[in-house]
Design an enzyme around this catalytic site. Structure first.
Site, PDB file in Angstrom:
ATOM      1  N   ASP A  31      -8.316  -2.939  -7.028  1.00 42.05           N
ATOM      2  CA  ASP A  31      -7.867  -2.817  -5.738  1.00 42.05           C
ATOM      3  C   ASP A  31      -8.954  -2.152  -4.759  1.00 42.05           C
ATOM      4  OD1 ASP A  31      -6.629  -0.644  -3.717  1.00 42.05           O
ATOM      5  OD2 ASP A  31      -5.040  -2.041  -4.476  1.00 42.05           O
ATOM      6  N   SER A  35       0.756  -1.222  -0.044  1.00 43.34           N
ATOM      7  CA  SER A  35       0.177  -0.065  -0.129  1.00 43.34           C
ATOM      8  C   SER A  35       0.883   1.224   0.016  1.00 43.34           C
ATOM      9  CB  SER A  35      -0.901  -0.067   1.181  1.00 43.34           C
ATOM     10  OG  SER A  35      -1.837   0.903   0.929  1.00 43.34           O
ATOM     11  N   HIS A  79      -6.577  -5.861  -1.499  1.00 44.31           N
ATOM     12  CA  HIS A  79      -5.668  -4.875  -1.200  1.00 44.31           C
ATOM     13  C   HIS A  79      -4.321  -5.420  -0.367  1.00 44.31           C
ATOM     14  CE1 HIS A  79      -4.125  -0.618  -1.218  1.00 44.31           C
ATOM     15  NE2 HIS A  79      -3.906  -0.877   0.256  1.00 44.31           N
TER      16      HIS A  79
END
Length: 400
Positions: A279, A181, A346
């Site tokens: 995502d 991330s 994610h």
């Protein structure tokens, strides 16, 4: 601008989904917890978390054939783009080591179990804790006499590296810089710099997991994420630490180089991009932002894909196409690798169920762990792009 609360709500929802997927999994018995180490010399260069506390990392030492190999993993956790959100962040584990857990669980790519992480299990594995709010790129201090915030992500990165070098990193034979991330985004900004610390004959490569954030318009045709990142870069003085070749090309809009799609072509170190084409973070914070959907017409679709209208599915397919289009030039890279699947997820490298196990997500029957390993060790070229949703039946969808 994306309100901080919206970022937190989305991460909270994902955390609940991850908990549901993992609480009953037998592999968790094999998980290892690793103590935090604070960088005591960080004060010398003001390499401090937002609140002025010391930064830290977790290190699990390698052994056997992997004792001279290193894997560094940037922790993720969003960003802050104004004083209000950064002050709030400074009172959490994302902005202060005072609130960080002293133990970290190493799973997925960080696992020390050969069965669960066959290529990197015996490497020195490091988790870099995230406490600056700008993907380790800021270098500025805010002080108005009553409030002081340290925007020192760049210095934190340098301080941790300097702490690791005498512990064996300076003699690394193989190294992989990765992140998830916001941590995945950090790898784009520190990849080439990482190689400069290591021996010239070391095999050094980088990987971003769920860090390929698109510079894309939301459904109201506004560049919400672009404006948000501009605030992050400006507030934290990050422009000076972005790729200079990239910023030179953008001139007055140099902040755009915070986006991976603009920085990638200037990275010379071999690079691997792991991302989903759908995502879930980008779904809610780039494509369908709170400001672009004030009446919440997309709420049902966000939480249950089977309720999405044909028009909403078309919009999602358009977002996937944008990502693939942006990545097309990277397909010609001889040293680059790619795994773009069609799961609604994610971060997939830190979770065992998505990284490597019997029913992990696959493209052409290849798991993420196998794809990354094949690329890193040169066993085969790995540039996998999945078919469009809903064709992939191997996904662990976090949206039911």
């Amino acid at each position: 601008m994306i309100p901080l609360f919206s970022l937190r709500m989305n991460f909270a929802a994902m955390a609940v989904a991850l908990l549901y997927l993992t609480t009953v999994e037998p592999w968790r018995v094999n998980s290892k917890t690793v103590n935090i180490k604070l960088v005591t010399n960080a004060r010398e260069t003001s390499a401090l978390c937002l609140d002025g506390s010391l930064p830290g990392y977790h290190l699990d030492r390698g052994y056997g054939a992997g004792q001279n190999n290193w894997l560094l993993q940037f922790e993720g956790g969003g960003w802050c783009n104004d004083l209000t959100s950064c002050l709030e962040r400074a009172q959490t584990r994302r902005g202060s080591s005072h609130y960080m857990s002293k133990l970290a669980t190493f799973n997925g790519i960080l696992s020390n179990n050969a069965t669960l992480n066959p290529d990197f299990y015996n490497w020195n594995r490091v988790k870099l804790r995230y406490c600056d709010g700008a993907s380790f790129t800021g270098n500025k201090v805010f002080n108005n006499g009553t409030t002081k915030l340290y925007f020192k992500g760049q210095k934190i990165w340098e301080a941790i590296i300097q702490d690791l070098l005498p512990q064996g990193l300076e003699k690394a034979q193989k190294a992989l810089l990765s992140g998830c991330s916001a941590g995945g985004l950090a790898t784009f900004h520190h990849c080439d710099n990482f190689t400069k610390y290591l021996p010239a004959n070391a095999s050094v490569k980088c990987m971003s997991d769920a860090g390929f954030f698109l510079d894309e318009k939301d459904i109201s045709l506004n560049y919400t994420m672009r404006n948000f990142f501009k605030g992050v870069v400006t507030l934290q003085g990050a422009e000076q630490n972005l790729n200079s070749k990239c910023t030179k090309g953008f001139s007055s809009n140099a902040y755009l180089c915070f986006f991976p799609q603009y920085a990638l072509k200037y990275i010379s170190t071999p690079y691997f991009i792991l991302n989903t084409a759908y995502d879930v973070f980008q779904f809610s914070n780039v494509l369908v932002t709170p400001s672009s959907d004030p009446q919440g017409k997309w709420n049902q679709c966000k939480h249950k894909l089977s309720t999405c209208t044909p028009a909403e599915i078309d919009t999602l397919q358009g977002f996937r196409l944008s990502m693939i289009t942006v990545l097309k030039p990277f397909l010609d890279s001889k040293s680059g690798g790619m795994f773009i699947n069609s799961c609604f997820a994610h971060c997939q490298s830190e979770m065992q169920e998505t990284w490597f196990r019997a029913n992990s997500p696959r493209i052409n029957n290849k798991t993420i762990a196998k794809a990354v390993g094949d690329w890193y060790f040169g066993r085969s070229k790995t540039q996998e792009i999945d078919c469009a949703y809903p064709c992939d039946k191997t996904c662990h969808n976090m949206i039911p």
